[in-house]
Design an enzyme around this catalytic site. Structure first.
Site, PDB file in Angstrom:
ATOM      1  N   LYS A  96       0.973  -1.115  -0.016  1.00 28.17           N
ATOM      2  CA  LYS A  96       0.080   0.036  -0.028  1.00 28.17           C
ATOM      3  C   LYS A  96       0.887   1.140  -0.132  1.00 28.17           C
ATOM      4  O   LYS A  96       0.696   2.196  -0.781  1.00 28.17           O
ATOM      5  CB  LYS A  96      -0.980   0.138   1.129  1.00 28.17           C
ATOM      6  CG  LYS A  96      -1.431   1.442   1.316  1.00 28.17           C
ATOM      7  CD  LYS A  96      -2.218   1.354   3.121  1.00 28.17           C
ATOM      8  CE  LYS A  96      -2.602   2.770   3.304  1.00 28.17           C
ATOM      9  NZ  LYS A  96      -1.569   3.515   3.840  1.00 28.17           N
ATOM     10  N   ASN A  97       1.653   1.338   0.843  1.00 29.09           N
ATOM     11  CA  ASN A  97       2.515   2.586   1.084  1.00 29.09           C
ATOM     12  C   ASN A  97       3.672   2.817   0.045  1.00 29.09           C
ATOM     13  O   ASN A  97       3.948   3.951  -0.376  1.00 29.09           O
ATOM     14  CB  ASN A  97       3.366   2.564   2.369  1.00 29.09           C
ATOM     15  CG  ASN A  97       2.465   2.874   3.701  1.00 29.09           C
ATOM     16  OD1 ASN A  97       1.019   3.247   3.550  1.00 29.09           O
ATOM     17  ND2 ASN A  97       2.945   2.628   4.858  1.00 29.09           N
TER      18      ASN A  97
ATOM     19  N   CYS B 144      -5.796   8.301   8.222  1.00 31.20           N
ATOM     20  CA  CYS B 144      -6.146   7.866   9.509  1.00 31.20           C
ATOM     21  C   CYS B 144      -5.703   8.787  10.381  1.00 31.20           C
ATOM     22  O   CYS B 144      -4.300   9.412  10.212  1.00 31.20           O
ATOM     23  CB  CYS B 144      -5.449   6.683   9.525  1.00 31.20           C
ATOM     24  SG  CYS B 144      -6.246   5.141   8.650  1.00 31.20           S
TER      25      CYS B 144
ATOM     26  N   ARG C  80      -0.491  14.779  12.622  1.00 31.86           N
ATOM     27  CA  ARG C  80       0.371  14.456  11.613  1.00 31.86           C
ATOM     28  C   ARG C  80       1.127  15.631  10.848  1.00 31.86           C
ATOM     29  O   ARG C  80       0.177  15.896   9.750  1.00 31.86           O
ATOM     30  CB  ARG C  80      -0.210  13.042  10.620  1.00 31.86           C
ATOM     31  CG  ARG C  80      -0.700  12.040  11.707  1.00 31.86           C
ATOM     32  CD  ARG C  80      -1.274  11.039  10.518  1.00 31.86           C
ATOM     33  NE  ARG C  80      -0.479  10.149   9.788  1.00 31.86           N
ATOM     34  CZ  ARG C  80      -0.838   9.271   9.047  1.00 31.86           C
ATOM     35  NH1 ARG C  80      -2.065   9.012   8.851  1.00 31.86           N
ATOM     36  NH2 ARG C  80       0.132   8.432   8.238  1.00 31.86           N
TER      37      ARG C  80
ATOM     38  N   ASP D 168       3.458   0.874  12.191  1.00 33.18           N
ATOM     39  CA  ASP D 168       2.193   0.001  11.645  1.00 33.18           C
ATOM     40  C   ASP D 168       1.936  -1.353  11.853  1.00 33.18           C
ATOM     41  O   ASP D 168       0.787  -1.816  11.522  1.00 33.18           O
ATOM     42  CB  ASP D 168       2.297   0.123   9.996  1.00 33.18           C
ATOM     43  CG  ASP D 168       1.893   1.390   9.471  1.00 33.18           C
ATOM     44  OD1 ASP D 168       1.560   2.320  10.187  1.00 33.18           O
ATOM     45  OD2 ASP D 168       2.080   1.813   8.321  1.00 33.18           O
TER      46      ASP D 168
ATOM     47  N   ARG E 105      -9.266   0.443   3.263  1.00 39.61           N
ATOM     48  CA  ARG E 105      -8.186   1.277   2.787  1.00 39.61           C
ATOM     49  C   ARG E 105      -7.095   0.826   2.629  1.00 39.61           C
ATOM     50  O   ARG E 105      -6.247   1.270   1.569  1.00 39.61           O
ATOM     51  CB  ARG E 105      -8.135   2.267   3.968  1.00 39.61           C
ATOM     52  CG  ARG E 105      -7.329   3.753   3.772  1.00 39.61           C
ATOM     53  CD  ARG E 105      -7.643   4.596   4.803  1.00 39.61           C
ATOM     54  NE  ARG E 105      -8.379   5.408   4.644  1.00 39.61           N
ATOM     55  CZ  ARG E 105      -8.854   6.641   5.284  1.00 39.61           C
ATOM     56  NH1 ARG E 105      -8.457   6.644   6.757  1.00 39.61           N
ATOM     57  NH2 ARG E 105      -9.602   7.286   5.034  1.00 39.61           N
TER      58      ARG E 105
END
Ligand code: UD1
Length: 421
Positions: free
Chosen positions: A22-23, A117, A122, A307, A400
């Protein structure tokens, strides 16, 4: 709003194939904006964050097509806007990568502040610091970041990050790719997806070296050409399935992984009593479901990933003895799931950035709510172990970032179903 219902108590067995990271995907797809040509990207996970990004790019004039499951064709030659659709941008975090990519290619960008999220505050000050060092004028309003080439134009520079930030490293790499001169990022993040982004860009003609170390050098090029690239497997998705087997017990082959990327996670699970065998591109895990206590401190890569904090916490909650879990990246992350785990019978005491977890023999099913992506993954693992039925609400967070999670767990023997409320 969809929910998952899980009947716990079944050990997991069989094989699971891990999707593209994903990232990495959420960095590489915006990076296609730097390419005036056709890109073919393989191993793209079909998750909602990716779908939103593709919608944003399409709305900006890109041609986007799923050629086959996991394969996306993109052509960003005819981009018509440097203000991406704010409604879509606010739906996810990684949309902030549009800033670096647009600034590099068009010398300007007007991007709404991202959503995603919200497990912590952040900030993006390090991204902004990087853009300014490259010569951009940056105007921040309550809702938008407006970037434009300053009086002297944009040009490579030396930037030392004050904190090791994945997002800032990615954004500055992108911003520097098409600028004249050399950019050096010191104290850069070293995550595998940063290396993957650099490999993608280099395949398209960029000149980036040092990705994966704390000094990344980008020698600007005039243009990038099209090409084909395959995204690396998702380290965190793989870690989530490994943690699930460790906690629920069973014997599973986790396929399509890079074991080197998993070392920090697999060594912890082994320390807790799971049996792990590494092969070239897969990992076998066996667990009786009886784990030992441990100590985990999250750190930027190659440390234990933040994570995976929530997922390892579930393992700790079921281990013999008292474990300590310290969060060094996003301190407030515990609040996304600890109360829910306590409702299921876990004994967790959060004190600042450390959680003291006293293992218990059993968790019990109840109704819980996912507050962010990884918190949701942890609640699913807890549900797989718990006695009785667990209902996890707000699973749009989970979707997601996890491709086909219901199908994958079901194939391993889990009793999990999805329903729309
Ligand atoms: C990325 C990932 C996210 C993951 C996180 C940690 C994406 C889109 N997101 O998030 O899934 O949980 O890495 O692996 O890939 N910081 C600042 N100023 C900045 C930027 C960051 O102070 O400008 C701080 C943050 O508050 C945090 C730390 O630096 O304490 C690390 O943040 P960063 O690595 O940037 O995480 P994200 O890129 O937000």
């Amino acid at each position: 709003m969809a929910k998952y219902e899980i009947i716990g108590g079944t050990p997991l067995s069989g094989e699971v194939t891990i999707s593209g990271a994903k990232n990495a995907a959420v960095a590489i797809l915006p990076a296609a904006l730097l390419v005036a040509g056709k890109c073919r990207v393989e191993n793209v996970p079909d998750i909602s964050d990716v779908r939103i990004l593709l919608d944003i790019l399409q709305d900006m004039g890109a041609q986007v097509e799923w050629e086959a499951p996991g394969v996306v064709r993109l052509d960003c030659t005819q981009i018509t806007k440097t203000t991406p659709n704010p409604v879509l941008v606010r739906k996810m975090r990684a949309s902030y990568y549009l800033m670096g990519a647009l600034l590099s290619r068009f010398g300007e960008a007007n991007v709404a502040l991202p959503g995603g999220c919200n497990f912590a505050s952040r900030p993006i000050d390090q991204h902004i610091k990087g853009f300014r060092a490259l010569g951009a004028d940056v105007e921040e309003t309550e809702d938008y970041v407006n970037l434009a080439a300053g009086e002297d134009g944009l040009c490579g520079s030396r930037i030392s990050l004050d904190v090791v930030s994945v997002g800032a490293t990615v954004n500055i790499i992108m911003a520097a790719t098409l600028l004249p001169g050399q950019t050096v990022i010191e104290n850069a993040a070293k995550e595998p997806h940063i290396v993957d982004l650099a490999n993608f860009l280099n395949t398209m003609g960029a000149r980036i070296s040092g990705a994966g170390t704390d000094t990344v050098k980008i020698r600007g090029v005039e243009r990038l050409h099209g090409g084909s690239y395959a995204i690396i497997p998702d380290q965190i998705e793989a870690g989530t399935y490994l943690a699930a087997v460790a906690a629920a017990g069973g014997n599973v082959l986790v396929k399509n992984v890079i074991p080197k990327h998993m070392e920090c996670i697999t060594s912890k699970l082994q320390e807790m009593g799971a049996k792990v065998i590494n092969y070239d591109d897969c990992i076998r895990i066996r667990s009786e479901g009886r784990l030992r206590n441990t100590t985990v401190k999250t750190r930027p890569y190659p440390g234990f990933p933040t994570d995976m904090q929530a997922q390892i916490c579930v393992c700790m909650a079921l281990a013999d003895g008292v474990s300590r879990l310290t969060e060094n990246v996003y301190e407030t992350r515990f609040f996304g799931y600890c109360t829910e785990l306590q409702d299921m019978g876990a004994e967790i005491l959060v004190n600042g950035k450390t959680a003291i977890v006293t293992g218990t023999e059993k968790l019990h099913g109840t109704e819980v709510c996912a507050h962010d992506l990884r918190a949701g993954a942890a609640l699913i693992i807890a549900g797989l172990v718990a006695e009785g039925k667990t209902t996890v609400r707000n699973v749009h967070f989970v979707e997601r970032g996890y491709e086909n999670i219901i199908e994958k767990f079901t194939a391993l023997g889990a009793r999990i179903t999805r329903t729309d409320d």
